[in-house]
Motif scaffolding. Structure first.
Motif, PDB file in Angstrom:
ATOM      1  N   THR A 188     -49.873  21.458  62.639  1.00 17.00           N
ATOM      2  CA  THR A 188     -48.679  20.709  62.282  1.00 17.00           C
ATOM      3  C   THR A 188     -47.439  21.457  62.722  1.00 17.00           C
ATOM      4  OG1 THR A 188     -47.361  19.843  60.464  1.00 17.00           O
ATOM      5  CG2 THR A 188     -48.687  21.755  59.977  1.00 17.00           C
ATOM      6  N   LEU A 189     -46.433  20.727  63.149  1.00 19.63           N
ATOM      7  CA  LEU A 189     -45.146  21.341  63.441  1.00 19.63           C
ATOM      8  C   LEU A 189     -44.218  21.253  62.243  1.00 19.63           C
ATOM      9  CD1 LEU A 189     -44.331  20.324  67.108  1.00 19.63           C
ATOM     10  CD2 LEU A 189     -44.964  22.556  66.218  1.00 19.63           C
ATOM     11  N   LEU A 190     -44.682  20.616  61.151  1.00 23.69           N
ATOM     12  CA  LEU A 190     -43.813  20.455  60.003  1.00 23.69           C
ATOM     13  C   LEU A 190     -43.854  21.659  59.097  1.00 23.69           C
ATOM     14  CD1 LEU A 190     -41.872  18.628  58.613  1.00 23.69           C
ATOM     15  CD2 LEU A 190     -43.769  17.512  57.441  1.00 23.69           C
ATOM     16  N   GLY A 191     -45.028  22.183  58.841  1.00 25.24           N
ATOM     17  CA  GLY A 191     -45.077  23.330  57.967  1.00 25.24           C
ATOM     18  C   GLY A 191     -46.512  23.677  57.622  1.00 25.24           C
ATOM     19  N   SER A 192     -46.682  24.733  56.864  1.00 22.75           N
ATOM     20  CA  SER A 192     -48.016  25.179  56.524  1.00 22.75           C
ATOM     21  C   SER A 192     -47.994  25.771  55.136  1.00 22.75           C
ATOM     22  CB  SER A 192     -48.484  26.229  57.530  1.00 22.75           C
ATOM     23  OG  SER A 192     -49.748  26.731  57.204  1.00 22.75           O
TER      24      SER A 192
ATOM     25  N   GLY B 167     -42.842  26.576  59.419  1.00 24.17           N
ATOM     26  CA  GLY B 167     -42.543  27.192  58.137  1.00 24.17           C
ATOM     27  C   GLY B 167     -43.791  27.374  57.302  1.00 24.17           C
ATOM     28  N   VAL B 168     -43.718  28.301  56.340  1.00 23.50           N
ATOM     29  CA  VAL B 168     -44.815  28.522  55.410  1.00 23.50           C
ATOM     30  C   VAL B 168     -44.268  28.654  53.995  1.00 23.50           C
ATOM     31  CG1 VAL B 168     -46.373  29.617  57.068  1.00 23.50           C
ATOM     32  CG2 VAL B 168     -44.768  31.035  55.781  1.00 23.50           C
ATOM     33  N   SER B 169     -45.046  28.156  53.046  1.00 25.40           N
ATOM     34  CA  SER B 169     -44.802  28.374  51.628  1.00 25.40           C
ATOM     35  C   SER B 169     -45.929  29.252  51.123  1.00 25.40           C
ATOM     36  CB  SER B 169     -44.787  27.023  50.887  1.00 25.40           C
ATOM     37  OG  SER B 169     -44.742  27.210  49.489  1.00 25.40           O
ATOM     38  N   LEU B 170     -45.599  30.414  50.580  1.00 22.10           N
ATOM     39  CA  LEU B 170     -46.624  31.361  50.165  1.00 22.10           C
ATOM     40  C   LEU B 170     -47.124  31.002  48.775  1.00 22.10           C
ATOM     41  CD1 LEU B 170     -45.209  34.747  51.489  1.00 22.10           C
ATOM     42  CD2 LEU B 170     -46.559  33.011  52.672  1.00 22.10           C
TER      43      LEU B 170
ATOM     44  N   ALA C   6     -40.784  30.850  54.263  1.00 21.19           N
ATOM     45  CA  ALA C   6     -40.292  31.445  55.510  1.00 21.19           C
ATOM     46  C   ALA C   6     -40.208  30.368  56.584  1.00 21.19           C
ATOM     47  CB  ALA C   6     -41.212  32.571  55.973  1.00 21.19           C
ATOM     48  N   ILE C   7     -39.126  30.402  57.349  1.00 18.97           N
ATOM     49  CA  ILE C   7     -38.899  29.501  58.476  1.00 18.97           C
ATOM     50  C   ILE C   7     -38.813  30.349  59.744  1.00 18.97           C
ATOM     51  CG2 ILE C   7     -37.359  27.784  59.502  1.00 18.97           C
ATOM     52  CD1 ILE C   7     -38.679  26.785  56.973  1.00 18.97           C
ATOM     53  N   PHE C   8     -39.524  29.929  60.781  1.00 18.46           N
ATOM     54  CA  PHE C   8     -39.588  30.707  62.025  1.00 18.46           C
ATOM     55  C   PHE C   8     -38.695  30.053  63.075  1.00 18.46           C
ATOM     56  CE2 PHE C   8     -43.449  31.261  59.591  1.00 18.46           C
ATOM     57  CZ  PHE C   8     -43.425  32.632  59.413  1.00 18.46           C
TER      58      PHE C   8
END
Length: 267
Positions: free
Chosen positions: A4-8, A155-158, A165-167
């Motif tokens: 996905t390009l939206l997030g992870s 982006g990732v949500s831990l 975090a946004i890259f």
């Protein structure tokens, strides 16, 4: 396309506990009150602390119609908490002056542990039972599971933490013009998506009213018109999703199923 390009949504192993956190928030004592129950039932304020590496600044400013881009995140947070009997006060910084610059870290890859360690170095005030805080980091480089860069993850949500975090490298590559309109909406929609995970969606702390979890892809919605959908066909799907909002001026990206979950869980 696979990624996905939206997030992870990322489950990470904490070195300090030598165990994995997963599912709902708040599984690690380093992040007190980071639970869906606290967000939707008791906290009085929800605020963002925003940090960015030099050279990886978040997009700020306004659309051609005069809307601040950070209104998108704020409007979606307001919408998701509208069902609280006393909605929390929401504070979203909207200018770089309200955000915190940190030195460039010189990293090309970031694991979950790397991001947590960065947070421990730079974060400000801890959350409390009445003041919920989320920590947003804008980083150079790419997310990594430890076996190479995930170049399609924006982006990732831990899991178990209020850390997102946004890259920026991936954000900038999401449009033909790296500083154009599309990357700005991509950045904000990714923030909304990752905040959704951090708040407890989908079925990640906030119970579902009706079945809409895409179990094949974890904590995501089966509704393709919801920001919480797992957009696994790449940039074309994300661009099409965002065109509806760019053209209409509508900012609320939650699907009705997610809003119904929020309503059913709120007090």
């Amino acid at each position: 396309m696979g990624k996905t390009l939206l997030g992870s949504f990322v489950t990470i192993c904490f070195l300090l506990t030598a165990s994995c956190s997963g599912g709902s928030s708040g599984s690690d004592s380093s992040f007190p009150y980071s639970t869906a129950k606290n967000y939707f039932k008791s906290t009085a304020t929800i605020s963002m602390e925003i940090y960015y590496e030099t050279g990886s600044e978040p997009f700020t400013g306004a659309t051609a119609g005069g809307m601040n881009y950070w209104d998108i995140l704020e409007d979606n947070l307001t919408a998701i908490f509208q069902y609280r009997s006393t909605p929390p006060t929401i504070t979203v910084p909207k200018t770089l002056a309200e955000m915190t610059s940190i030195p460039a870290q010189g990293k090309t890859e970031w694991t979950g542990i790397d991001i947590v360690n960065l947070h421990k170095q730079y974060h400000g005030q801890l959350p409390s039972s009445r003041d919920s805080r989320f920590y947003l980091y804008f980083l150079d480089g790419n997310y990594s599971t430890g076996s190479g860069p995930e170049t399609g993850v924006i982006g990732v949500s831990l899991s178990g933490t209020p850390i997102i975090a946004i890259f920026k490298d991936v954000v900038r590559s999401s449009g033909m013009n790296p500083n154009g309109v599309v990357p700005r909406y991509v950045e904000q929609s990714t923030l909304v998506h990752e905040m959704g995970h951090a708040l407890g969606f989908v079925n990640n702390g906030v119970p579902m009213v009706t079945a809409h979890q895409d179990t094949a892809h974890g904590a995501h919605s089966t509704n393709t018109d919801c920001v919480m959908y797992w957009m696994n066909e790449g940039a074309s799907d994300l661009s099409q999703f965002l065109q509806n909002y760019i053209s209409s001026g509508d900012t609320v990206m939650w699907g009705p199923e997610v809003l119904q979950d929020a309503q059913g869980y709120s007090e």
